[in-house]
Motif scaffolding. Structure first.
Motif, PDB file in Angstrom:
ATOM      1  N   VAL A 124       0.836  -1.205   0.000  1.00 32.74           N
ATOM      2  CA  VAL A 124       0.000   0.000   0.000  1.00 32.74           C
ATOM      3  C   VAL A 124       0.873   1.257   0.000  1.00 32.74           C
ATOM      4  O   VAL A 124       0.531   2.268  -0.629  1.00 32.74           O
ATOM      5  N   SER A 125       2.028   1.181   0.683  1.00 35.32           N
ATOM      6  CA  SER A 125       2.911   2.355   0.738  1.00 35.32           C
ATOM      7  C   SER A 125       3.468   2.719  -0.634  1.00 35.32           C
ATOM      8  O   SER A 125       3.900   3.851  -0.859  1.00 35.32           O
ATOM      9  N   LEU A 126       3.456   1.761  -1.574  1.00 31.76           N
ATOM     10  CA  LEU A 126       3.954   2.008  -2.923  1.00 31.76           C
ATOM     11  C   LEU A 126       2.879   2.534  -3.861  1.00 31.76           C
ATOM     12  O   LEU A 126       3.165   2.875  -5.016  1.00 31.76           O
ATOM     13  N   SER A 127       1.658   2.617  -3.381  1.00 29.26           N
ATOM     14  CA  SER A 127       0.550   3.061  -4.224  1.00 29.26           C
ATOM     15  C   SER A 127       0.810   4.399  -4.903  1.00 29.26           C
ATOM     16  O   SER A 127       0.566   4.545  -6.109  1.00 29.26           O
ATOM     17  N   PRO A 128       1.334   5.404  -4.197  1.00 30.54           N
ATOM     18  CA  PRO A 128       1.554   6.696  -4.867  1.00 30.54           C
ATOM     19  C   PRO A 128       2.603   6.646  -5.972  1.00 30.54           C
ATOM     20  O   PRO A 128       2.664   7.538  -6.813  1.00 30.54           O
ATOM     21  N   TYR A 129       3.460   5.607  -5.959  1.00 32.65           N
ATOM     22  CA  TYR A 129       4.580   5.542  -6.891  1.00 32.65           C
ATOM     23  C   TYR A 129       4.367   4.499  -7.989  1.00 32.65           C
ATOM     24  O   TYR A 129       5.273   4.217  -8.770  1.00 32.65           O
ATOM     25  N   SER A 130       3.161   3.932  -8.059  1.00 28.95           N
ATOM     26  CA  SER A 130       2.843   2.951  -9.091  1.00 28.95           C
ATOM     27  C   SER A 130       1.567   3.379  -9.798  1.00 28.95           C
ATOM     28  O   SER A 130       0.887   4.313  -9.376  1.00 28.95           O
ATOM     29  N   SER A 131       1.240   2.666 -10.864  1.00 34.49           N
ATOM     30  CA  SER A 131      -0.002   2.948 -11.588  1.00 34.49           C
ATOM     31  C   SER A 131      -1.149   2.088 -11.081  1.00 34.49           C
ATOM     32  O   SER A 131      -2.259   2.177 -11.609  1.00 34.49           O
ATOM     33  N   GLY A 132      -0.877   1.260 -10.082  1.00 33.39           N
ATOM     34  CA  GLY A 132      -1.904   0.395  -9.518  1.00 33.39           C
ATOM     35  C   GLY A 132      -1.417  -1.029  -9.396  1.00 33.39           C
ATOM     36  O   GLY A 132      -0.213  -1.286  -9.290  1.00 33.39           O
ATOM     37  N   HIS A 156      -6.381   4.281  -8.707  1.00 33.47           N
ATOM     38  CA  HIS A 156      -5.494   3.445  -9.524  1.00 33.47           C
ATOM     39  C   HIS A 156      -6.206   2.169  -9.970  1.00 33.47           C
ATOM     40  O   HIS A 156      -7.058   1.625  -9.264  1.00 33.47           O
ATOM     41  N   GLU A 157      -5.801   1.667 -11.128  1.00 34.55           N
ATOM     42  CA  GLU A 157      -6.348   0.402 -11.621  1.00 34.55           C
ATOM     43  C   GLU A 157      -5.875  -0.760 -10.743  1.00 34.55           C
ATOM     44  O   GLU A 157      -4.720  -0.789 -10.307  1.00 34.55           O
TER      45      GLU A 157
END
Length: 603
Positions: free
Chosen positions: A303-311, A347-348
């Motif tokens: 979840v912490s990586l959510s802002p840095y991924s497309s989903g 995000h998708e």
């Protein structure tokens, strides 16, 4: 000046190895460790277990129950100690408690004690060895390595029953390089990260539980190091070079100095590479890419990586319910998928439906589950092997379809909370693709009738991982909303490897026919302007990711640990440079030519 791991590789390649002995292994967690070795015993106890019949079955049963309770308490104590520092490892230990309390496994032990008058130690050996054999025979490396958990629980039980065994050995009192046949999850959990400088293992692979934990904790680790237990002694100074796959015994002062410098250089490189996590995924000339996560569970780290991924490009839904004795209910699944889409906001998130390949069977589809315990064999044969029976659930098409149908309903309902998509794995024909679409429409009609909220426009996709479907990619593109190329299985099928177990030690990353087939899929989807991603190992490989971009891939779905690496790899090349790379590779004829070219471009 910023530099990546490739720089460190080049520096280390110039080191002169003058140590007493060099051993070679497979890298499972990158880094460099320097320190004193501590050799762990193998923990084998078979020779200490008597199989003499005992008629006092009540005594043996009580003895087993006491040992089981002691084991449960020790595992719960471990969970409480590491819960806050590492939730994933704590969850793994909870999985071991579930194994300890498994109804089918315990019934087998009671039957061996009560029906055959075996000692509780021998009953544990037989029952647990059957489970270990079943998992070690599976072909999916990730699922196969669950046998380590079963072995760990068995060792703990026997350590409370016998005066010898792994549970009684001395553990290092200062930070050390651990050397073992294989490490069990509880070994790392018991010692803690601060006591482990590095790991050298004779057995295991990149998907071993200890390997996954080593990656999570950033511990340099090698597996497949032959003769490590013969060559290395406790107290010996060793270097674990988990960048080039070397173990050096008794290094010279020159080597120690060189490796200390390069260890520090690598740590700086890794620290700088982490900066790419927060940066956009773009080419050298600013073309945007989308980098998604492959997830098996919804962890705090993910979840912490959510802002840095497309989903989430691939949510492996079957792993959520691997230990379920009965199929999960619609509401149980709905809650998990709802939490997933809420965690990733706009995000998708793509949920892959249950992948019921024989190497990924959950308990409710497995012949060793409690529902089938009466049919399960109790004895090992003379060669101490067990032939697993075919899973009844897989053979029963109606049963399998009913489980998938329940999952479809749950996904449709959860999709009202966010941007969910559904993706079907291992589709082999257009008939099968259309059958899956029909199931979704049937579920929609039923939910409307029941006046239950759901998302009407749920995106529908498939994994293209069989050559038969890949050759029909123009039809697939027309009849789906999106697709993802599963390069692991696609390359395996192209190579004629009959199963994942035989394929796992082969490298198919550089097959020229694979890239030509991928290019044909990309071109078919481009005609219909449908989203297409790659979710196999090629997407997370910094050597092959730029090539995929040049072929026309703009969406990469990778494991969380690969996000920084892939963003950095894609940023090194302009769009035209990746296209030139792709054109060159499509003209090559052999794996060696492709590999040499791509590795040259990656430097």
């Amino acid at each position: 000046m910023s530099f990546g791991a490739d720089t460190v590789y080049n520096i280390l390649a110039g080191c002169v190895h003058g140590g007493f002995v060099m051993l070679y292994g497979t890298i499972v967690s990158k880094g460099i460790a320097i320190g004193s070795a501590f050799v762990l015993s193998s923990g084998k106890k078979e020779e200490s277990v008597s199989h003499v019949s005992m008629h006092d079955t009540e005594y043996s049963t009580q003895k087993y129950l006491i040992a089981k309770e002691q084991t449960r308490q020790s595992l719960e104590s471990l969970v409480s100690v590491i819960e806050e520092s590492n939730k994933d490892i704590a969850d793994m230990m909870r999985g071991q408690i579930a194994i300890l309390e498994d109804v089918g496994l315990n019934e087998s032990i009671y039957s061996l004690i009560g029906g055959y008058h075996f000692t509780c130690e021998y009953a544990i050996e037989i029952a647990y060895n059957q489970w270990i054999k079943r998992f070690s025979d599976l072909s999916d490396p990730m699922t196969k390595e669950r046998y380590a958990d079963v072995q760990d629980v068995k060792n703990r039980l026997l350590s409370f029953l016998l005066s010898t065994g792994r549970g009684k050995i001395e553990l290092p009192k200062t930070p050390s390089v651990l050397v073992a046949d294989t490490l069990l999850p509880s070994d790392i959990a018991t010692l803690g990260r601060e006591m482990i400088l590095g790991i050298v293992s004779e057995s295991g692979n990149a998907n071993s539980h200890f390997a996954l934990i080593a990656k999570e904790l950033g511990i340099p680790a090698l597996t497949g190091v032959n003769r490590a237990l013969v060559q290395i002694e406790t107290g010996m100074t060793v270097i674990v070079d988990a960048l080039t796959g070397l173990v050096i015994e008794n290094p010279s002062n020159e080597e120690l100095g060189a490796y200390r410098e390069n260890r520090d250089a690598y740590q700086v490189a890794v620290s700088e590479m982490k900066n790419f996590v927060s940066l956009a995924a773009v080419s050298k000339d600013s073309k945007p890419y989308r980098v998604y996560l492959n997830l098996s569970s919804l962890t705090k780290e993910a979840v912490s990586l959510s802002p840095y991924s497309s989903g989430v490009g691939l949510f492996r839904s079957e792993f959520q319910f691997a230990d379920y004795e009965v199929p999960p209910t619609e509401d149980e699944q709905y809650e998990i998928y709802r939490d997933l889409t809420k965690a990733f906001g706009e995000h998708e998130c793509v949920i892959r439906t249950f992948d019921f390949q024989e190497d990924k069977l959950p308990k409710f589809m497995n012949p060793g589950s409690s529902e089938n315990k009466d049919e399960a064999p109790y004895f090992l044969d003379e060669q101490e092997t067990v032939t697993p029976k075919k899973a009844a659930g897989v053979e029963n098409k109606e049963f399998t379809e009913s489980i998938i149908y329940t999952q479809i309903r749950a996904i449709l309902r959860a999709a009202v909370h966010g941007n969910l998509g559904i993706m079907f794995p291992m589709v082999r024909s257009i008939d099968e693709l259309r059958s899956n679409k029909a199931l979704i429409e049937k579920a929609k009609i039923e939910l409307r009738t029941e006046k239950i909220a759901f998302r009407e426009s749920l995106p529908f996709g498939v994994m293209i991982e069989t050559p038969s479907l890949a050759l029909l990619s123009d039809v697939v593109a027309r009849e789906t909303n999106f697709a993802s190329i599963g390069t692991n299985d696609l390359s395996r099928f192209l190579s004629g490897a009959g199963d994942r177990l035989n394929a796992q030690n082969q490298n198919f990353d550089y097959r020229p026919d694979l890239y030509r087939l991928i290019k044909s899929i990309i071109d078919a989807f481009a005609v219909f302007r449908k989203p297409l991603s790659v979710c196999g190992e090629l997407a997370g490989n910094p050597i092959t990711a730029p090539l995929l971009a040049g072929l026309g891939i703009e969406r990469f779905s990778v494991d969380p640990l690969a996000i920084s690496t892939i963003k950095e790899a894609l940023s090194k090349f302009t769009v035209q440079e990746t296209k030139d790379m792709a054109e060159r590779v499509l003209g090559l004829a052999t794996c060696a030519e492709t590999e040499n070219y791509l590795k040259m471009k990656a430097v």
